[in-house]
Design a protein around this motif. Structure first.
Motif, PDB file in Angstrom:
ATOM      1  N   PHE A 245      66.944  19.823  15.911  1.00  0.00           N
ATOM      2  CA  PHE A 245      67.788  21.220  16.322  1.00  0.00           C
ATOM      3  C   PHE A 245      66.947  21.392  17.824  1.00  0.00           C
ATOM      4  O   PHE A 245      67.704  21.875  18.473  1.00  0.00           O
ATOM      5  N   VAL A 246      66.076  22.099  17.183  1.00  0.00           N
ATOM      6  CA  VAL A 246      64.495  22.283  17.873  1.00  0.00           C
ATOM      7  C   VAL A 246      64.687  21.793  19.865  1.00  0.00           C
ATOM      8  O   VAL A 246      65.081  22.008  20.549  1.00  0.00           O
ATOM      9  N   LEU A 247      64.320  20.200  19.367  1.00  0.00           N
ATOM     10  CA  LEU A 247      64.088  19.571  20.321  1.00  0.00           C
ATOM     11  C   LEU A 247      65.340  18.923  21.180  1.00  0.00           C
ATOM     12  O   LEU A 247      65.041  19.366  22.394  1.00  0.00           O
ATOM     13  N   VAL A 248      66.461  18.971  20.876  1.00  0.00           N
ATOM     14  CA  VAL A 248      67.506  18.694  21.419  1.00  0.00           C
ATOM     15  C   VAL A 248      68.082  20.409  22.720  1.00  0.00           C
ATOM     16  O   VAL A 248      68.095  20.038  23.760  1.00  0.00           O
ATOM     17  N   ASN A 249      67.509  21.503  21.790  1.00  0.00           N
ATOM     18  CA  ASN A 249      68.203  22.688  22.054  1.00  0.00           C
ATOM     19  C   ASN A 249      67.017  22.746  23.496  1.00  0.00           C
ATOM     20  O   ASN A 249      67.435  23.494  24.669  1.00  0.00           O
TER      21      ASN A 249
END
Length: 114
Positions: free
Chosen positions: A26-30
């Motif tokens: 989630f953090v990486l994609v955001n």
């Protein structure tokens, strides 16, 4: 990608647990989406409106997945407030979010990876 979509489906869900894969995906994609939106903003005359909208849209799911990630380590979601302490708070939160969660069920639910 399923981990990212699972985090978005739990938009307002602050209960339960989130594994490391779900949280960090989630953090990486955001981060990647944010950089793409910022790059597009700089190439056009629109301004920072799309970036601000994106940040507003992901604020609540980011808090929710962060709380669920802390629950995986049997920590209260209130630990998210450590982010308000300059320098030390975010580092402690990164440590909490990087370590492995409990393999057994805890007070917040069953193991998300099991």
């Amino acid at each position: 990608m399923n981990a990212y979509l699972h985090a978005l489906k739990n938009y307002f869900n602050f209960s339960g647990r989130a594994g490391r894969r779900e949280y960090w995906t989630f953090v990486l994609v955001n981060l990647l989406l944010g950089y793409v939106i910022l790059f597009a903003d700089r190439q056009t005359a629109i301004g920072d409106v799309p970036a601000a909208l994106f940040l507003l849209l992901i604020l609540i799911p980011t808090l929710a997945v962060s709380v669920r990630r802390l629950h995986d380590s049997d920590l209260s979601g209130w630990w998210v407030l450590l982010a308000a302490i300059p320098l030390v708070g975010p580092l402690v939160l990164i440590y909490f979010k990087c370590r492995a969660g409990n393999k057994m069920a805890n007070r917040f639910g069953i193991c998300p990876q099991c």
